[in-house]
Scaffold this active site. Structure first.
Site, PDB file in Angstrom:
ATOM      1  N   SER A 138      -7.119  -5.829   5.996  1.00 40.51           N
ATOM      2  CA  SER A 138      -7.007  -4.517   5.366  1.00 40.51           C
ATOM      3  C   SER A 138      -8.144  -4.370   4.362  1.00 40.51           C
ATOM      4  O   SER A 138      -8.660  -5.366   3.846  1.00 40.51           O
ATOM      5  CB  SER A 138      -5.662  -4.398   4.639  1.00 40.51           C
ATOM      6  OG  SER A 138      -5.627  -3.243   3.811  1.00 40.51           O
ATOM      7  N   TYR A 151       0.448  -6.755  -2.345  1.00 39.59           N
ATOM      8  CA  TYR A 151      -0.192  -6.596  -1.038  1.00 39.59           C
ATOM      9  C   TYR A 151      -1.665  -6.977  -1.097  1.00 39.59           C
ATOM     10  O   TYR A 151      -2.164  -7.693  -0.217  1.00 39.59           O
ATOM     11  CB  TYR A 151      -0.019  -5.154  -0.567  1.00 39.59           C
ATOM     12  CG  TYR A 151      -0.557  -4.898   0.822  1.00 39.59           C
ATOM     13  CD1 TYR A 151      -0.072  -5.603   1.920  1.00 39.59           C
ATOM     14  CD2 TYR A 151      -1.546  -3.940   1.036  1.00 39.59           C
ATOM     15  CE1 TYR A 151      -0.558  -5.366   3.197  1.00 39.59           C
ATOM     16  CE2 TYR A 151      -2.030  -3.684   2.315  1.00 39.59           C
ATOM     17  CZ  TYR A 151      -1.538  -4.406   3.382  1.00 39.59           C
ATOM     18  OH  TYR A 151      -2.024  -4.167   4.648  1.00 39.59           O
TER      19      TYR A 151
END
Length: 253
Positions: A138, A151
């Site tokens: 990501s 995250y």
């Protein structure tokens, strides 16, 4: 006995994983679709047809990942590709009130899940003589943002794992590739993270064309089908509306 080279895709029951499984089957692979939800996997395998095999697997479990490796070897064909796609996010807590259980889950799925599956299948990838490990990371793996501490920490760690693996495998016949998507609209990612459909929809409000799962599947297929001497270390992909993590063009309603 499977006649085609095998591609293993984790997190294949929905979103990017399911789209990648479908796409790789069209690229000539026999796809092993691995995920926790058997019903979703069976539906996907029925859709793809004989060039796919479903294996129920929880990447947070050593025993489950070992069973995945055994099932893959039982197909009797070279393992050419592993797509580490299983992952996810939970919550938007600031660090000062961070939910430790959520952080632990994100680390276990995104980082240790990648470690478990890569370890389990690396001997097979190397034995194929032309293996490839693609990890779906990501843009959170190199950019932090408020409310994303858990995250982003997990994705930074996953990025470090992938970079280290590439160094350690230098000179051996296994490519190590990372794909880092920005804003991708799938049916579950934001909903699972926020637990509220309205909040999940608000993430994409006013964004004309966020990426979709098929866009990332296209990227996976492209890097995986380059000549074996070509290693795409990192592919960063965002929608044109997203110039950076914090800069998104939104149309006014």
């Amino acid at each position: 006995m499977v006649q085609k080279k095998i591609a293993v895709v984790t997190g294949a029951s929905s979103g990017i994983g399911a789209a990648t499984a479908r796409r790789l089957a069209t690229e000539g692979f026999h796809v092993v679709a691995a995920a926790r939800r058997a019903d979703r996997l069976e539906k996907l395998i029925t859709e793809i047809g004989p060039d796919a095999t479903a294996v129920v697997c929880d990447v947070t479990s050593d025993a489950s990942v070992a069973a995945l490796a055994t099932a893959v070897r039982g197909l009797g064909a070279p393992v050419a590709l592993l797509v580490n796609n299983a992952g996810g996010a939970r919550g938007l807590d600031p660090v000062e009130t961070g939910a430790v259980d959520d952080w632990q889950w994100m680390y276990d799925v995104n980082v240790l899940g990648t470690l478990r599956v890569t370890k389990a299948l690396l001997p097979d990838l190397e034995a194929s003589g032309a293996g490839t490990v693609v990890t779906v990371g990501s843009t959170a793996g190199f950019t932090v943002y408020e409310g994303g501490g858990g995250y982003t920490a997990a994705k930074h760690a996953q990025n470090a794992l992938v970079g280290t693996l590439r160094l350690e495998l230098a000179g051996r016949p296994v490519r190590v590739i990372e794909i880092d998507p920005g804003m991708v609209r799938t049916e579950e990612f934001s909903l699972n993270r926020l637990g509220d459909p309205a909040k999940a929809d608000a993430i994409y409000a006013g964004v004309r064309e966020p990426l979709v799962a098929d866009d990332i599947a296209d990227c996976v297929a492209w890097v995986a089908t380059r000549p074996q001497h070509v290693n795409v270390d990192r592919l960063v992909v965002r929608p044109i509306a997203q110039a950076a993590q914090h800069k998104v063009a939104r149309e006014q309603s």
